[in-house]
Design a protein around this motif. Structure first.
Motif, PDB file in Angstrom:
ATOM      1  N   UNK A  25      -3.998  60.807  43.921  1.00 50.93           N
ATOM      2  CA  UNK A  25      -4.057  60.908  42.457  1.00 50.93           C
ATOM      3  C   UNK A  25      -2.764  61.475  41.896  1.00 50.93           C
ATOM      4  N   UNK A  26      -2.360  60.963  40.713  1.00 51.43           N
ATOM      5  CA  UNK A  26      -1.169  61.488  40.052  1.00 51.43           C
ATOM      6  C   UNK A  26      -1.361  61.568  38.545  1.00 51.43           C
ATOM      7  N   UNK A  27      -0.488  62.365  37.949  1.00 52.24           N
ATOM      8  CA  UNK A  27      -0.318  62.421  36.504  1.00 52.24           C
ATOM      9  C   UNK A  27       1.179  62.345  36.243  1.00 52.24           C
ATOM     10  N   UNK A  28       1.578  61.404  35.394  1.00 51.13           N
ATOM     11  CA  UNK A  28       2.979  61.264  34.985  1.00 51.13           C
ATOM     12  C   UNK A  28       3.065  61.542  33.492  1.00 51.13           C
ATOM     13  N   UNK A  29       3.915  62.464  33.093  1.00 53.37           N
ATOM     14  CA  UNK A  29       4.180  62.714  31.676  1.00 53.37           C
ATOM     15  C   UNK A  29       5.578  62.177  31.380  1.00 53.37           C
ATOM     16  N   UNK A  30       5.631  61.066  30.640  1.00 51.05           N
ATOM     17  CA  UNK A  30       6.884  60.373  30.333  1.00 51.05           C
ATOM     18  C   UNK A  30       7.408  60.842  28.989  1.00 51.05           C
ATOM     19  N   UNK A  31       8.646  61.324  28.944  1.00 55.69           N
ATOM     20  CA  UNK A  31       9.280  61.710  27.689  1.00 55.69           C
ATOM     21  C   UNK A  31       9.939  60.498  27.047  1.00 55.69           C
ATOM     22  N   UNK A  32       9.777  60.378  25.723  1.00 57.00           N
ATOM     23  CA  UNK A  32      10.335  59.250  24.980  1.00 57.00           C
ATOM     24  C   UNK A  32      11.311  59.800  23.937  1.00 57.00           C
ATOM     25  N   UNK A  33      12.518  59.221  23.859  1.00 59.72           N
ATOM     26  CA  UNK A  33      13.473  59.707  22.858  1.00 59.72           C
ATOM     27  C   UNK A  33      13.266  59.014  21.512  1.00 59.72           C
ATOM     28  N   UNK A  34      14.083  59.371  20.529  1.00 57.40           N
ATOM     29  CA  UNK A  34      13.931  58.840  19.163  1.00 57.40           C
ATOM     30  C   UNK A  34      14.157  57.337  19.073  1.00 57.40           C
ATOM     31  N   UNK A  35      14.875  56.766  20.032  1.00 52.69           N
ATOM     32  CA  UNK A  35      15.147  55.324  20.007  1.00 52.69           C
ATOM     33  C   UNK A  35      14.104  54.529  20.790  1.00 52.69           C
ATOM     34  N   UNK A  36      13.144  55.219  21.412  1.00 53.73           N
ATOM     35  CA  UNK A  36      12.103  54.546  22.184  1.00 53.73           C
ATOM     36  C   UNK A  36      12.422  54.401  23.659  1.00 53.73           C
ATOM     37  N   UNK A  37      13.565  54.926  24.091  1.00 57.58           N
ATOM     38  CA  UNK A  37      13.904  54.865  25.518  1.00 57.58           C
ATOM     39  C   UNK A  37      13.241  56.033  26.246  1.00 57.58           C
ATOM     40  N   UNK A  38      12.961  55.824  27.510  1.00 57.21           N
ATOM     41  CA  UNK A  38      12.277  56.839  28.318  1.00 57.21           C
ATOM     42  C   UNK A  38      13.304  57.808  28.906  1.00 57.21           C
ATOM     43  N   UNK A  39      13.071  59.106  28.652  1.00 58.69           N
ATOM     44  CA  UNK A  39      13.989  60.158  29.097  1.00 58.69           C
ATOM     45  C   UNK A  39      13.750  60.564  30.545  1.00 58.69           C
ATOM     46  N   UNK A  40      12.523  60.356  31.035  1.00 59.78           N
ATOM     47  CA  UNK A  40      12.208  60.763  32.392  1.00 59.78           C
ATOM     48  C   UNK A  40      10.737  61.064  32.536  1.00 59.78           C
ATOM     49  N   UNK A  41      10.410  61.650  33.670  1.00 61.52           N
ATOM     50  CA  UNK A  41       9.011  61.888  33.998  1.00 61.52           C
ATOM     51  C   UNK A  41       8.841  63.290  34.587  1.00 61.52           C
ATOM     52  N   UNK A  42       7.697  63.879  34.286  1.00 58.87           N
ATOM     53  CA  UNK A  42       7.240  65.114  34.921  1.00 58.87           C
ATOM     54  C   UNK A  42       6.024  64.694  35.727  1.00 58.87           C
ATOM     55  N   UNK A  43       6.109  64.794  37.048  1.00 56.36           N
ATOM     56  CA  UNK A  43       5.097  64.243  37.952  1.00 56.36           C
ATOM     57  C   UNK A  43       4.325  65.351  38.652  1.00 56.36           C
ATOM     58  N   UNK A  44       3.012  65.173  38.708  1.00 56.57           N
ATOM     59  CA  UNK A  44       2.146  66.042  39.497  1.00 56.57           C
ATOM     60  C   UNK A  44       1.245  65.120  40.316  1.00 56.57           C
ATOM     61  N   UNK A  45       1.099  65.414  41.607  1.00 56.47           N
ATOM     62  CA  UNK A  45       0.277  64.562  42.467  1.00 56.47           C
ATOM     63  C   UNK A  45      -0.447  65.410  43.501  1.00 56.47           C
ATOM     64  N   UNK A  46      -1.493  64.828  44.072  1.00 51.51           N
ATOM     65  CA  UNK A  46      -2.298  65.470  45.100  1.00 51.51           C
ATOM     66  C   UNK A  46      -1.565  65.382  46.443  1.00 51.51           C
ATOM     67  N   UNK A  47      -0.646  66.311  46.651  1.00 46.69           N
ATOM     68  CA  UNK A  47       0.186  66.285  47.853  1.00 46.69           C
ATOM     69  C   UNK A  47      -0.604  66.377  49.134  1.00 46.69           C
ATOM     70  N   UNK A  48      -1.727  67.078  49.107  1.00 43.44           N
ATOM     71  CA  UNK A  48      -2.552  67.222  50.305  1.00 43.44           C
ATOM     72  C   UNK A  48      -2.987  65.860  50.834  1.00 43.44           C
TER      73      UNK A  48
END
Length: 142
Positions: free
Chosen positions: A114-137
């Motif tokens: 399982x994962x959760x990705x939080x994608x940041x979006x800039x003012x022009x609509x381009x994606x700035x990156x991701x903050x990822x959390x996942x079930x590493x176990x």
């Protein structure tokens, strides 16, 4: 009767502009469409991969993300894919919830992580990156 199966990555009328952009990135990553990936992402994206996940650290820029993180992660597994199944638009952030499907060896059974990705979006609509959390176990248990 027409049996057309719709993928969660297909655009639907109710999708916001930002959700459409994040879905486009997942599709481009799956097909390895470098031109489209560069069009969707800002010039220096940031991948913040959770500590404890394989290769977990912060990656800045295309060369670190694709030449560092993905290259090292893919060297650990036989197959790796991200399958989001829910998108939540929070304005300048789109959260994608889903599962990675991983096989570690050619004959290994797939493992779901399982994962959760939080994608940041800039003012022009381009994606700035991701903050990822996942079930590493689950990744290490496979």
């Amino acid at each position: 009767m027409n049996n057309v199966q719709i993928s969660v990555l297909d655009e639907v009328v109710s999708d916001s502009k930002n959700i459409r952009q994040v879905k486009a990135l997942y599709r481009a990553l799956k097909t390895k469409d470098q031109q489209l990936i560069q069009k969707i992402l800002v010039d220096e994206p940031v991948w913040d991969v959770s500590p404890g996940f394989p290769e977990g650290e912060i990656y800045r820029g295309m060369s670190e993300v694709f030449g560092g993180f993905y290259q090292k992660l893919l060297a650990r597994v036989h197959t790796f894919g991200a399958f989001p199944d829910r998108f939540i638009d929070g304005g300048d952030t789109v959260v994608a919830l889903g599962q990675y499907q991983i096989t570690k060896t050619n004959s290994g059974l797939p493992v779901l992580v399982r994962f959760s990705h939080a994608w940041g979006i800039d003012d022009t609509g381009r994606i700035k990156g991701v903050w990822q959390v996942a079930d590493s176990a689950q990744f290490f248990a496979s």
